[in-house]
Design a protein around this motif. Sequence first.
Motif, PDB file in Angstrom:
ATOM      1  N   VAL A 198     -17.720   2.417   1.070  1.00 46.38           N
ATOM      2  CA  VAL A 198     -18.939   3.060   0.608  1.00 46.38           C
ATOM      3  C   VAL A 198     -18.693   3.703  -0.753  1.00 46.38           C
ATOM      4  O   VAL A 198     -17.676   4.360  -0.966  1.00 46.38           O
ATOM      5  CB  VAL A 198     -19.412   4.120   1.614  1.00 46.38           C
ATOM      6  CG1 VAL A 198     -20.665   4.818   1.111  1.00 46.38           C
ATOM      7  CG2 VAL A 198     -19.668   3.472   2.966  1.00 46.38           C
ATOM      8  N   GLN A 199     -19.633   3.508  -1.668  1.00 51.30           N
ATOM      9  CA  GLN A 199     -19.592   4.163  -2.966  1.00 51.30           C
ATOM     10  C   GLN A 199     -20.641   5.273  -3.002  1.00 51.30           C
ATOM     11  O   GLN A 199     -21.775   5.075  -2.570  1.00 51.30           O
ATOM     12  CB  GLN A 199     -19.849   3.171  -4.096  1.00 51.30           C
ATOM     13  CG  GLN A 199     -18.715   2.185  -4.339  1.00 51.30           C
ATOM     14  CD  GLN A 199     -18.700   1.073  -3.304  1.00 51.30           C
ATOM     15  OE1 GLN A 199     -19.727   0.441  -3.055  1.00 51.30           O
ATOM     16  NE2 GLN A 199     -17.536   0.836  -2.713  1.00 51.30           N
ATOM     17  N   LEU A 200     -20.250   6.437  -3.528  1.00 49.99           N
ATOM     18  CA  LEU A 200     -21.119   7.603  -3.554  1.00 49.99           C
ATOM     19  C   LEU A 200     -21.218   8.155  -4.974  1.00 49.99           C
ATOM     20  O   LEU A 200     -20.214   8.262  -5.665  1.00 49.99           O
ATOM     21  CB  LEU A 200     -20.580   8.698  -2.625  1.00 49.99           C
ATOM     22  CG  LEU A 200     -20.338   8.312  -1.168  1.00 49.99           C
ATOM     23  CD1 LEU A 200     -19.588   9.419  -0.445  1.00 49.99           C
ATOM     24  CD2 LEU A 200     -21.666   8.035  -0.474  1.00 49.99           C
TER      25      LEU A 200
ATOM     26  N   CYS B  97     -27.079  12.667  -3.508  1.00 47.45           N
ATOM     27  CA  CYS B  97     -25.945  11.764  -3.359  1.00 47.45           C
ATOM     28  C   CYS B  97     -26.473  10.409  -2.938  1.00 47.45           C
ATOM     29  O   CYS B  97     -27.039  10.270  -1.848  1.00 47.45           O
ATOM     30  CB  CYS B  97     -24.956  12.306  -2.329  1.00 47.45           C
ATOM     31  SG  CYS B  97     -23.568  11.205  -1.973  1.00 47.45           S
TER      32      CYS B  97
ATOM     33  N   ALA C  83     -25.777   6.503  -1.947  1.00 45.18           N
ATOM     34  CA  ALA C  83     -24.727   5.691  -1.355  1.00 45.18           C
ATOM     35  C   ALA C  83     -25.037   4.205  -1.491  1.00 45.18           C
ATOM     36  O   ALA C  83     -26.193   3.785  -1.452  1.00 45.18           O
ATOM     37  CB  ALA C  83     -24.541   6.042   0.120  1.00 45.18           C
TER      38      ALA C  83
ATOM     39  N   PHE D  47     -24.912   2.800   5.785  1.00 48.25           N
ATOM     40  CA  PHE D  47     -24.989   4.214   5.466  1.00 48.25           C
ATOM     41  C   PHE D  47     -25.480   5.065   6.628  1.00 48.25           C
ATOM     42  O   PHE D  47     -24.909   6.114   6.909  1.00 48.25           O
ATOM     43  CB  PHE D  47     -25.911   4.404   4.258  1.00 48.25           C
ATOM     44  CG  PHE D  47     -26.234   5.829   3.950  1.00 48.25           C
ATOM     45  CD1 PHE D  47     -25.317   6.631   3.293  1.00 48.25           C
ATOM     46  CD2 PHE D  47     -27.466   6.370   4.293  1.00 48.25           C
ATOM     47  CE1 PHE D  47     -25.611   7.954   2.991  1.00 48.25           C
ATOM     48  CE2 PHE D  47     -27.780   7.685   3.998  1.00 48.25           C
ATOM     49  CZ  PHE D  47     -26.851   8.475   3.351  1.00 48.25           C
TER      50      PHE D  47
ATOM     51  N   MET E 117     -22.190  12.589   7.124  1.00 43.77           N
ATOM     52  CA  MET E 117     -22.086  12.900   5.706  1.00 43.77           C
ATOM     53  C   MET E 117     -21.798  14.386   5.529  1.00 43.77           C
ATOM     54  O   MET E 117     -22.165  15.195   6.374  1.00 43.77           O
ATOM     55  CB  MET E 117     -23.367  12.542   4.963  1.00 43.77           C
ATOM     56  CG  MET E 117     -23.749  11.076   5.026  1.00 43.77           C
ATOM     57  SD  MET E 117     -22.637  10.031   4.048  1.00 43.77           S
ATOM     58  CE  MET E 117     -23.030  10.592   2.387  1.00 43.77           C
TER      59      MET E 117
ATOM     60  N   ASN F 125     -30.840   5.690   1.450  1.00 42.96           N
ATOM     61  CA  ASN F 125     -29.378   5.785   1.384  1.00 42.96           C
ATOM     62  C   ASN F 125     -28.942   7.012   0.587  1.00 42.96           C
ATOM     63  O   ASN F 125     -28.040   6.925  -0.259  1.00 42.96           O
ATOM     64  CB  ASN F 125     -28.784   4.517   0.780  1.00 42.96           C
ATOM     65  CG  ASN F 125     -28.992   3.298   1.652  1.00 42.96           C
ATOM     66  OD1 ASN F 125     -28.964   3.390   2.876  1.00 42.96           O
ATOM     67  ND2 ASN F 125     -29.186   2.150   1.025  1.00 42.96           N
TER      68      ASN F 125
ATOM     69  N   VAL G  24     -18.431  10.679   3.015  1.00 39.79           N
ATOM     70  CA  VAL G  24     -18.904   9.977   4.208  1.00 39.79           C
ATOM     71  C   VAL G  24     -17.757   9.816   5.198  1.00 39.79           C
ATOM     72  O   VAL G  24     -16.609   9.590   4.812  1.00 39.79           O
ATOM     73  CB  VAL G  24     -19.501   8.602   3.835  1.00 39.79           C
ATOM     74  CG1 VAL G  24     -18.461   7.709   3.179  1.00 39.79           C
ATOM     75  CG2 VAL G  24     -20.099   7.930   5.063  1.00 39.79           C
TER      76      VAL G  24
ATOM     77  N   SER H  92     -14.524   8.358   2.194  1.00 34.29           N
ATOM     78  CA  SER H  92     -15.058   8.014   0.883  1.00 34.29           C
ATOM     79  C   SER H  92     -15.656   9.241   0.226  1.00 34.29           C
ATOM     80  O   SER H  92     -16.325  10.035   0.882  1.00 34.29           O
ATOM     81  CB  SER H  92     -16.119   6.920   0.998  1.00 34.29           C
ATOM     82  OG  SER H  92     -15.574   5.726   1.528  1.00 34.29           O
TER      83      SER H  92
ATOM     84  N   GLY I  20     -17.521  10.951  -3.559  1.00 32.47           N
ATOM     85  CA  GLY I  20     -18.149  10.754  -4.848  1.00 32.47           C
ATOM     86  C   GLY I  20     -17.313  11.357  -5.955  1.00 32.47           C
ATOM     87  O   GLY I  20     -16.249  11.934  -5.718  1.00 32.47           O
TER      88      GLY I  20
END
Length: 123
Positions: free
Chosen positions: A2-4, A22, A24, A29, A34, A77, A98, A112, A114
Motif C-alpha cells: 500500500v502507498q500512502l 491520507c 491510499a 484499502f 489505519m 481510499n 496501515v 506501510s 506515508g
Amino acid sequence: QVQLVESGGGLVQAGGSLRLSCAASGRTFSSYGMGWFRQAPGKEREFVAAISWSGGNTYYADSAKGRFTISRDSAKNSVYLQMNSLKPEDTAVYYCAVSRLYMATMMADFGSWGQGTQVTVSS
C-alpha cells in the motif's frame, strides 16, 4: 504493498484547526486498520489515533482525545484527521499508516507508512 500520501498540514495559530488527509493506493484499502502518528524534532514517533477497517471503532491517545477526530472514506481510499483546538505542543510531522490487523495502535503492527506532513502551531 500500500502507498500512502498525506496532505493538509501547514501553519496555524494556537486554538485553530487543521484537517489532514491520507490517500491510499495499491492493495485493498477498506479491509485494513489505519492510524495516525506524529514525530517532533528529537523525539520518538508517537501514536495519535487509530480506526478499524470497518470504521466502526476508533481509539485516541490521551493528548488527542476530545480535540482530534479520525475518520475514513473507503470509497475514496482516504483517511482523515480533524484537529481542533490546536496547541503548540501539537507541532510535529504527522504520518498515516496501515495495518493488516482489524485494529492497531502499536508502531510494530503497521507495515506501510506515508511520507508525512508538517503541522506547525504558533503561540
